[in-house]
Design a protein around this motif. Structure first.
Motif, PDB file in Angstrom:
ATOM      1  N   GLU A 396       0.921  -1.233   0.118  1.00  0.00           N
ATOM      2  CA  GLU A 396       0.118  -0.122  -0.100  1.00  0.00           C
ATOM      3  C   GLU A 396       0.754   1.365  -0.099  1.00  0.00           C
ATOM      4  O   GLU A 396       1.981   1.148   0.720  1.00  0.00           O
ATOM      5  N   ILE A 397       0.448   2.244  -0.703  1.00  0.00           N
ATOM      6  CA  ILE A 397       1.144   3.594  -0.661  1.00  0.00           C
ATOM      7  C   ILE A 397       0.119   4.520  -0.298  1.00  0.00           C
ATOM      8  O   ILE A 397      -1.193   4.608  -0.880  1.00  0.00           O
ATOM      9  N   LEU A 398       0.507   5.602   0.262  1.00  0.00           N
ATOM     10  CA  LEU A 398      -0.516   6.571   0.839  1.00  0.00           C
ATOM     11  C   LEU A 398      -0.042   7.868  -0.068  1.00  0.00           C
ATOM     12  O   LEU A 398       1.026   8.356   0.160  1.00  0.00           O
ATOM     13  N   PHE A 399      -0.874   8.634  -0.839  1.00  0.00           N
ATOM     14  CA  PHE A 399      -0.529   9.679  -1.520  1.00  0.00           C
ATOM     15  C   PHE A 399      -1.451  10.987  -1.154  1.00  0.00           C
ATOM     16  O   PHE A 399      -2.775  10.873  -1.005  1.00  0.00           O
ATOM     17  N   MET A 400      -0.752  12.113  -0.939  1.00  0.00           N
ATOM     18  CA  MET A 400      -1.474  13.533  -0.512  1.00  0.00           C
ATOM     19  C   MET A 400      -1.028  14.495  -1.528  1.00  0.00           C
ATOM     20  O   MET A 400       0.025  15.041  -1.534  1.00  0.00           O
ATOM     21  N   PRO A 401      -2.117  14.898  -2.215  1.00  0.00           N
ATOM     22  CA  PRO A 401      -1.926  16.156  -3.145  1.00  0.00           C
ATOM     23  C   PRO A 401      -2.026  17.213  -2.480  1.00  0.00           C
ATOM     24  O   PRO A 401      -2.936  17.531  -1.602  1.00  0.00           O
ATOM     25  N   THR A 402      -1.259  18.300  -2.595  1.00  0.00           N
ATOM     26  CA  THR A 402      -1.295  19.590  -1.842  1.00  0.00           C
ATOM     27  C   THR A 402      -0.884  20.626  -2.812  1.00  0.00           C
ATOM     28  O   THR A 402      -0.790  20.586  -4.123  1.00  0.00           O
ATOM     29  N   GLU A 403      -1.333  21.890  -2.463  1.00  0.00           N
ATOM     30  CA  GLU A 403      -1.126  23.125  -3.048  1.00  0.00           C
ATOM     31  C   GLU A 403       0.597  23.188  -3.433  1.00  0.00           C
ATOM     32  O   GLU A 403       1.264  22.797  -2.817  1.00  0.00           O
ATOM     33  N   ASN A 404       0.737  23.988  -4.578  1.00  0.00           N
ATOM     34  CA  ASN A 404       2.137  24.508  -4.818  1.00  0.00           C
ATOM     35  C   ASN A 404       2.971  23.234  -5.253  1.00  0.00           C
ATOM     36  O   ASN A 404       4.185  23.157  -5.160  1.00  0.00           O
ATOM     37  N   ASN A 405       2.210  22.191  -5.789  1.00  0.00           N
ATOM     38  CA  ASN A 405       2.936  20.972  -6.239  1.00  0.00           C
ATOM     39  C   ASN A 405       3.738  20.262  -5.425  1.00  0.00           C
ATOM     40  O   ASN A 405       4.587  19.252  -5.525  1.00  0.00           O
ATOM     41  N   LYS A 406       3.422  20.431  -4.122  1.00  0.00           N
ATOM     42  CA  LYS A 406       4.186  19.801  -2.895  1.00  0.00           C
ATOM     43  C   LYS A 406       3.735  18.357  -2.433  1.00  0.00           C
ATOM     44  O   LYS A 406       2.893  18.297  -1.553  1.00  0.00           O
ATOM     45  N   GLN A 407       3.660  17.576  -3.530  1.00  0.00           N
ATOM     46  CA  GLN A 407       2.956  16.207  -3.462  1.00  0.00           C
ATOM     47  C   GLN A 407       3.794  15.741  -2.312  1.00  0.00           C
ATOM     48  O   GLN A 407       4.934  15.419  -2.240  1.00  0.00           O
ATOM     49  N   ARG A 408       3.091  14.742  -1.396  1.00  0.00           N
ATOM     50  CA  ARG A 408       3.508  14.002  -0.286  1.00  0.00           C
ATOM     51  C   ARG A 408       2.960  12.794  -0.491  1.00  0.00           C
ATOM     52  O   ARG A 408       2.097  12.260  -0.845  1.00  0.00           O
ATOM     53  N   VAL A 409       3.974  11.541  -0.016  1.00  0.00           N
ATOM     54  CA  VAL A 409       3.815  10.211  -0.113  1.00  0.00           C
ATOM     55  C   VAL A 409       4.041   9.627   1.149  1.00  0.00           C
ATOM     56  O   VAL A 409       5.127   9.875   2.030  1.00  0.00           O
ATOM     57  N   PHE A 410       3.393   8.677   1.646  1.00  0.00           N
ATOM     58  CA  PHE A 410       3.640   7.822   2.914  1.00  0.00           C
ATOM     59  C   PHE A 410       3.735   6.346   2.697  1.00  0.00           C
ATOM     60  O   PHE A 410       2.862   6.013   1.727  1.00  0.00           O
ATOM     61  N   VAL A 411       4.441   5.807   3.515  1.00  0.00           N
ATOM     62  CA  VAL A 411       4.377   4.009   3.346  1.00  0.00           C
ATOM     63  C   VAL A 411       4.335   3.622   4.800  1.00  0.00           C
ATOM     64  O   VAL A 411       4.520   4.143   5.820  1.00  0.00           O
ATOM     65  N   PRO A 412       3.465   2.533   4.574  1.00  0.00           N
ATOM     66  CA  PRO A 412       3.306   1.883   5.939  1.00  0.00           C
ATOM     67  C   PRO A 412       4.330   1.308   6.815  1.00  0.00           C
ATOM     68  O   PRO A 412       5.291   0.868   6.139  1.00  0.00           O
ATOM     69  N   ILE A 413       4.288   1.179   8.095  1.00  0.00           N
ATOM     70  CA  ILE A 413       5.426   0.730   9.005  1.00  0.00           C
ATOM     71  C   ILE A 413       4.643  -0.179   9.832  1.00  0.00           C
ATOM     72  O   ILE A 413       3.147  -0.201  10.134  1.00  0.00           O
ATOM     73  N   LYS A 414       5.488  -1.056  10.307  1.00  0.00           N
ATOM     74  CA  LYS A 414       5.004  -1.921  11.448  1.00  0.00           C
ATOM     75  C   LYS A 414       4.791  -1.035  12.815  1.00  0.00           C
ATOM     76  O   LYS A 414       5.445  -0.131  12.812  1.00  0.00           O
ATOM     77  N   ASP A 415       3.770  -1.586  13.702  1.00  0.00           N
ATOM     78  CA  ASP A 415       3.745  -0.905  14.949  1.00  0.00           C
ATOM     79  C   ASP A 415       5.125  -0.659  15.713  1.00  0.00           C
ATOM     80  O   ASP A 415       5.861  -1.423  15.890  1.00  0.00           O
ATOM     81  N   GLU A 416       5.310   0.483  16.083  1.00  0.00           N
ATOM     82  CA  GLU A 416       6.306   0.828  16.924  1.00  0.00           C
ATOM     83  C   GLU A 416       6.183   0.816  18.521  1.00  0.00           C
ATOM     84  O   GLU A 416       4.892   1.015  19.038  1.00  0.00           O
TER      85      GLU A 416
END
Length: 416
Positions: A396-416
């Motif tokens: 799975e990949i998590l994508f966040m489109p934002t203003e000013n082309n600052k696209q952000r992406v998150f990756v899943p991790i194991k529980d800390e």
């Protein structure tokens, strides 16, 4: 376009579809409110703007946030919504550097005005698939590091076995195997790796393969010679350990390439090759290989036992045929004594042959059991099974489109 309109537009968006000219399509669906309660955590992946513009994400261009966040925490920073896709490195790699087009759809599946959404993150100057590919590359690097750590925990144990053999047989090849093992261990422990390390891994594998082939040849040669069982067992053990090190080298190369990044097609080929090499390996098929090696020794000792039994039975027959008569007198008694001595000798030979057969079978059982326990401690079987699936493992990949082309992406991790 005002910020209010941008946000209104984005609220209509349910799906982002990224396509390429060769028919590949990646669909990112908007995360709904009910999904935000999930406790799963994610870390943000940071990629330099230059890497995004150039479409080339290097090992050193990637950074990962220290802290993990839940979907609900990330959603507070995402006025334009969060979008998720599940894909594998092979599929996603098709989008990374190619020309792509982006469409957006609403919940009913109808296309939404593209220009409005472009203002909140999807600019023609930045391929949105590249940052998603960067996220996948981070997960690949994390997986590579994870498996390298697992491999290192096992490969360290090789030294004790090799040094034990070195104390018994002062063999230069064992020293070469120890040196190769230490070299592979050092590479697998490095934070950053490069093509020089890949070349070194190949050389260490070559050393292990050469030694393995030499001892396989020795084993075949010993099958036709009268050798001590200890010599045969020693040769089997070195062939086993050398082949094991070769498999470790293949695993370490795959893990290293995962850390370097951008080599998914090569990794895919290497995992297929690893799967085949393992299936055909002396290490994997050790029970059959040991039995094959011992079969000639067993046959030889069994034939010897049969021969001794025949001589013993013949001596008994000769003894039975002797008749003590008054005509033969003392000569008959002497002849009987001589034949009786032969009977005792042949009986002793039979007992020794039986002991040899039992010793050979006991050695075979001990060697097979030792190899099996060795394999269980190594755990290579499980690691290989997991690694060969990595290029096609969906993540799975998590994508966040934002203003000013600052696209952000998150990756899943194991529980800390």
């Amino acid at each position: 376009m005002s910020e209010d309109k941008m946000l209104n537009n984005s609220n209509e968006i349910y799906e982002i579809v990224v396509s390429n000219p060769i028919g590949g399509e990646l669909s990112l669906e908007k995360i709904t409110e009910d999904k935000l309660k999930a406790k799963k955590k994610y870390k943000e992946v940071f990629v330099s703007e230059l890497s995004l513009m150039m479409g080339n994400v290097s090992q050193t261009a990637l950074q990962v946030a220290n802290q993990g966040m839940t979907l609900a925490q990330i959603a507070k920073q995402a006025p334009n919504g969060l979008f998720t896709a599940t894909s594998n490195p092979v599929n996603l790699s098709k989008f990374a550097n190619g020309t792509t087009t982006t469409m957006v759809r609403d919940a009913s599946g109808l296309l939404v005005e593209h220009a409005g959404f472009a203002d909140v993150g999807l600019s023609a100057s930045v391929n949105p698939a590249i940052i998603l590919s960067a996220g996948m590359q981070v997960m690949s690097a994390v997986s590579g590091t994870y498996y390298l750590h697992k491999i290192n925990a096992q490969i360290k144990d090789m030294d004790a076995k090799l040094e034990e053999l070195l104390n018994i047989h002062h063999d230069t090849n064992i020293g070469r195997l120890i040196a190769a093992r230490k070299g592979l261990y050092e590479i697998a422990n490095r934070e950053f790796v490069d093509t020089t390390d890949l070349s070194a891994i190949r050389n260490y594998k070559k050393t292990a393969d050469e030694i393995h082939e030499e001892y396989i040849y020795r084993l075949k040669r010993q099958e036709s010679e009268e050798k001590k069982l200890s010599d045969n067992n020693f040769t089997i053990t070195i062939a086993f350990e050398a082949n094991k090190l070769s498999l470790f080298a293949e695993l370490i190369e795959i893990g290293t390439r995962m850390k370097i990044g951008g080599q998914i097609e090569i990794i895919n080929g290497l995992t297929r090759q690893l799967k085949q090499n393992y299936a055909n390996s002396f290490y994997h098929n050790n029970e059959l290989e040991v039995e094959k090696s011992y079969s000639i020794i067993q046959q030889r000792s069994s034939n010897e036992l049969v021969d001794k039994k025949k001589k013993f039975e013949k001596s008994l027959d000769e003894l039975t045929d002797i008749r003590i008569s008054t005509d033969e007198g003392i000569s008959s008694i002497i002849k009987t004594g001589i034949n009786l001595g032969g009977v005792f000798k042949y009986k002793s030979d039979v007992n020794k042959a039986k002991e040899k057969v039992e010793l050979v079978n006991k050695n075979l059982s001990t060697v097979k059991k030792g190899m099996e326990q060795n394999k269980e401690r190594d755990g290579i079987d499980n690691i290989i099974d997991e690694v060969v699936e990595l290029p096609n493992k969906e993540t799975e990949i998590l994508f966040m489109p934002t203003e000013n082309n600052k696209q952000r992406v998150f990756v899943p991790i194991k529980d800390e």
